[in-house]
Motif scaffolding. Structure first.
Motif, PDB file in Angstrom:
ATOM      1  N   GLY A   1       0.778  -1.227   0.000  1.00  0.00           N
ATOM      2  CA  GLY A   1       0.000   0.000   0.000  1.00  0.00           C
ATOM      3  C   GLY A   1       0.809   1.278   0.000  1.00  0.00           C
ATOM      4  O   GLY A   1       0.264   2.356  -0.228  1.00  0.00           O
ATOM      5  N   TYR A   2       2.121   1.190   0.239  1.00  0.00           N
ATOM      6  CA  TYR A   2       2.950   2.403   0.215  1.00  0.00           C
ATOM      7  C   TYR A   2       2.900   3.008  -1.182  1.00  0.00           C
ATOM      8  O   TYR A   2       2.954   2.305  -2.188  1.00  0.00           O
ATOM      9  CB  TYR A   2       4.402   2.083   0.574  1.00  0.00           C
ATOM     10  CG  TYR A   2       5.346   3.249   0.342  1.00  0.00           C
ATOM     11  CD1 TYR A   2       5.522   4.199   1.330  1.00  0.00           C
ATOM     12  CD2 TYR A   2       6.017   3.405  -0.868  1.00  0.00           C
ATOM     13  CE1 TYR A   2       6.364   5.285   1.126  1.00  0.00           C
ATOM     14  CE2 TYR A   2       6.854   4.483  -1.084  1.00  0.00           C
ATOM     15  CZ  TYR A   2       7.024   5.422  -0.086  1.00  0.00           C
ATOM     16  OH  TYR A   2       7.851   6.493  -0.301  1.00  0.00           O
ATOM     17  N   GLY A   3       2.784   4.320  -1.238  1.00  0.00           N
ATOM     18  CA  GLY A   3       2.812   5.006  -2.524  1.00  0.00           C
ATOM     19  C   GLY A   3       3.407   6.394  -2.370  1.00  0.00           C
ATOM     20  O   GLY A   3       3.233   7.052  -1.340  1.00  0.00           O
ATOM     21  N   LEU A   4       4.109   6.825  -3.403  1.00  0.00           N
ATOM     22  CA  LEU A   4       4.725   8.153  -3.367  1.00  0.00           C
ATOM     23  C   LEU A   4       3.684   9.252  -3.230  1.00  0.00           C
ATOM     24  O   LEU A   4       3.981  10.325  -2.700  1.00  0.00           O
ATOM     25  CB  LEU A   4       5.565   8.376  -4.624  1.00  0.00           C
ATOM     26  CG  LEU A   4       6.866   7.581  -4.702  1.00  0.00           C
ATOM     27  CD1 LEU A   4       7.528   7.777  -6.061  1.00  0.00           C
ATOM     28  CD2 LEU A   4       7.810   8.006  -3.589  1.00  0.00           C
ATOM     29  N   HIS A   5       2.439   9.000  -3.672  1.00  0.00           N
ATOM     30  CA  HIS A   5       1.394  10.010  -3.571  1.00  0.00           C
ATOM     31  C   HIS A   5       1.030  10.308  -2.114  1.00  0.00           C
ATOM     32  O   HIS A   5       0.388  11.312  -1.834  1.00  0.00           O
ATOM     33  CB  HIS A   5       0.152   9.583  -4.363  1.00  0.00           C
ATOM     34  CG  HIS A   5      -0.551   8.372  -3.828  1.00  0.00           C
ATOM     35  ND1 HIS A   5      -0.041   7.104  -3.964  1.00  0.00           N
ATOM     36  CD2 HIS A   5      -1.721   8.251  -3.162  1.00  0.00           C
ATOM     37  CE1 HIS A   5      -0.873   6.242  -3.388  1.00  0.00           C
ATOM     38  NE2 HIS A   5      -1.904   6.911  -2.895  1.00  0.00           N
ATOM     39  N   MET A   6       1.473   9.452  -1.184  1.00  0.00           N
ATOM     40  CA  MET A   6       1.200   9.680   0.240  1.00  0.00           C
ATOM     41  C   MET A   6       2.468  10.039   1.015  1.00  0.00           C
ATOM     42  O   MET A   6       2.421  10.245   2.218  1.00  0.00           O
ATOM     43  CB  MET A   6       0.560   8.426   0.855  1.00  0.00           C
ATOM     44  CG  MET A   6      -0.799   8.100   0.260  1.00  0.00           C
ATOM     45  SD  MET A   6      -1.580   6.670   1.029  1.00  0.00           S
ATOM     46  CE  MET A   6      -0.542   5.328   0.471  1.00  0.00           C
ATOM     47  N   ASP A   7       3.597  10.081   0.325  1.00  0.00           N
ATOM     48  CA  ASP A   7       4.885  10.384   0.974  1.00  0.00           C
ATOM     49  C   ASP A   7       5.326  11.767   0.507  1.00  0.00           C
ATOM     50  O   ASP A   7       6.139  11.910  -0.400  1.00  0.00           O
ATOM     51  CB  ASP A   7       5.908   9.319   0.584  1.00  0.00           C
ATOM     52  CG  ASP A   7       7.228   9.472   1.321  1.00  0.00           C
ATOM     53  OD1 ASP A   7       7.370  10.402   2.133  1.00  0.00           O
ATOM     54  OD2 ASP A   7       8.134   8.649   1.076  1.00  0.00           O
ATOM     55  N   GLY A   8       4.785  12.782   1.154  1.00  0.00           N
ATOM     56  CA  GLY A   8       5.009  14.157   0.733  1.00  0.00           C
ATOM     57  C   GLY A   8       6.457  14.600   0.702  1.00  0.00           C
ATOM     58  O   GLY A   8       6.887  15.332  -0.177  1.00  0.00           O
TER      59      GLY A   8
END
Length: 105
Positions: free
Chosen positions: A85-92
């Protein structure tokens, strides 16, 4: 006439003889060396031999979250790079940790 001062050769030889003539000391040296080598393998070599980037990406994409609100509501926050579930869209900030705790929490 003999030289009464020890030389480097005799000191090294004496140290080697005391190690081999004392089984308990030899045991502790072998155990310490084994622990040191095991630590290096556990903390350095094994992580490097872990997942390839393609495998990591596959695991990350096995679950999809719209955003951090969903992740927090499910009790999955924070997500680390390589977690499902990790995604760059959630890692500001791009540090590999998504949905970090908010400053007001």
């Amino acid at each position: 006439m003999s030289n009464s001062l020890p030389t480097e050769d005799t000191e090294a030889n004496d140290a080697g003889q005391s190690l081999t003539s004392n089984p308990l000391l030899l045991f502790f040296v072998v155990v310490a060396a084994t622990i040191a080598i095991s630590s290096v393998l556990w903390w350095v070599v094994l992580p490097l031999a872990g997942q390839s980037r393609a495998d990591q990406k596959s695991v990350e994409e096995s679950v999809y979250y719209e955003g951090c609100n969903e992740v927090r509501a499910l009790g999955k926050a924070p997500l680390h790079r390589g977690d499902p579930g990790y995604g760059l869209h959630m890692d500001g900030d791009g540090d590999g940790i998504a949905c970090e705790p908010r400053p007001d929490e």
